[in-house]
Design an enzyme around this catalytic site. Structure first.
Site, mmCIF file in Angstrom:
data_model
loop_
_atom_site.group_PDB
_atom_site.id
_atom_site.type_symbol
_atom_site.label_atom_id
_atom_site.label_comp_id
_atom_site.label_asym_id
_atom_site.label_seq_id
_atom_site.Cartn_x
_atom_site.Cartn_y
_atom_site.Cartn_z
ATOM 1 N N SER A 152 -36.541 5.157 18.688
ATOM 2 C CA SER A 152 -37.561 5.247 17.647
ATOM 3 C C SER A 152 -38.826 5.934 18.184
ATOM 4 C CB SER A 152 -37.851 3.848 17.094
ATOM 5 O OG SER A 152 -38.556 3.912 15.889
ATOM 6 N N GLU A 184 -31.579 6.481 7.133
ATOM 7 C CA GLU A 184 -32.945 6.311 7.629
ATOM 8 C C GLU A 184 -33.712 7.618 7.446
ATOM 9 O OE1 GLU A 184 -33.772 6.195 11.877
ATOM 10 O OE2 GLU A 184 -31.648 6.422 12.319
ATOM 11 N N HIS A 214 -31.584 2.146 10.809
ATOM 12 C CA HIS A 214 -32.434 2.614 11.891
ATOM 13 C C HIS A 214 -32.259 1.755 13.146
ATOM 14 C CE1 HIS A 214 -35.999 4.157 13.928
ATOM 15 N NE2 HIS A 214 -36.464 2.924 14.033
#
Length: 323
Positions: A148, A248, A278
């Site tokens: 991320s 996502e 995600h």
């Protein structure tokens, strides 16, 4: 995907989207990641050290297995929207990654979060730790991974090291990376229904901008390649392996990355998984899809091999460059 994971996601989604200011969102995010830490257990054969490295707190995971490759060292950069998350939250995950890949040690820095100071404080910490890692383990094969926002910082680190003509990692693994916090227009325009942020992509992107992107960039240009590394020079990157979800908003960043890599000749492999969410690899102990993705990530980091899981082939869109 298990019913328990689906229920957990729905609860997280509700709590996050009900928060209407960044500080509240960051607080909720921290509570969720702390809960996940409590549910995780360290694997046997791994130990943890705590050090200050160039002024940055770092957890060092040591894989003491007899099969560990003592000539490999990993830098792992945790996610959390630049605003929450910690080395402790990721301790068990990184230890399992070291054991599965055979990597002997991993450094996980507690870089400065934007709740304390926005860009470039966190990236400066990451650069300082990387330089110390090169000095201490320069004889090793050095590897880099992040999820991320940690995926963002991983590519931003590569850009920063290229600028300074410093050593780059041998290869990089990214899970659901957020590579363009400028949230600019793109030429792909796939329809995305985000498992966390809902069915309206424009609302999801606006929420991300208000809660994370704008506070992180602060007074700086969000199109700065050190903030949005997708907008930087991708021609001199190490080989990359990326995993993301088709469900996502950040999936578009991975598609843009491999498209540019194909044009530039940069080695890049992207797996887009259907039916997950995600950063689903973090649920690798409980989700079959997470376990399969985890094994593939470990094979890439440890051996430099792309081993896509055959059982889930029909759910993975496989993209690679050079073509």
């Amino acid at each position: 995907m298990s019913k328990s994971v689906t229920l957990f996601l729905r609860l997280c989604q509700g709590r996050l989207l009900a928060a209407h200011n960044p500080e509240r969102v960051w607080w909720v995010g921290a509570r969720i990641t702390n809960l996940l830490q409590k549910l995780s257990t360290m694997p046997s054969g791994c130990t943890v050290q705590h050090r200050m490295v160039n002024g940055v707190p770092v957890e060092i995971i040591n894989n003491t297995s007899v099969h560990a490759n003592k000539s490999q060292t990993l830098l792992f950069l945790h996610g959390g929207g630049f605003a929450f998350g910690s080395a402790a939250n990721y301790r068990a995950f990184v230890a399992r990654l070291c054991k599965k890949s055979g990597i002997a040690r991993a450094w996980v820095p507690d870089y400065t979060l934007m709740s304390t100071a926005p860009f470039p404080a966190g990236l400066n910490d990451v650069v300082a730790v990387w330089k110390a890692l090169v000095c201490e383990h320069g004889q090793d094969e050095l590897l880099l991974a992040g999820d991320s926002a940690g995926g963002n910082l991983s590519l931003a680190l590569c850009h920063a090291m290229n600028k300074e003509c410093c050593r780059l990692p041998a290869r990089v693994y990214l899970s659901s990376p957020w590579l363009d916090p400028s949230l600019g227009e793109n030429d792909l325009h796939p329809e995305v229904i985000d498992a966390f942020l809902g069915r309206n992509e424009s609302i999801a992107r606006d929420w991300l901008k208000r809660m994370f992107a704008a506070p992180y960039a602060n007074v700086h240009d969000p199109e700065n390649p050190l903030i949005s590394p997708l907008l930087g020079d991708l021609s001199s990157l190490p080989p990359l392996y990326v995993q993301c979800s088709a469900n996502e908003v950040f999936m578009v960043d991975s598609l843009r990355l491999v498209k540019q890599a194909q044009r530039l000749g940069t080695v890049c492999h992207v797996d887009v998984w259907a039916g997950v969410f995600h950063d689903f690899i973090l649920f690798s102990p409980t989700m079959p899809e997470g376990r399969a993705a985890f094994a593939a990530a470990a094979a890439w980091l440890g051996q430099g091999e792309v081993r896509r899981p055959p059982y889930f082939q029909n759910r993975i869109r496989q993209l690679s460059s050079p073509l």
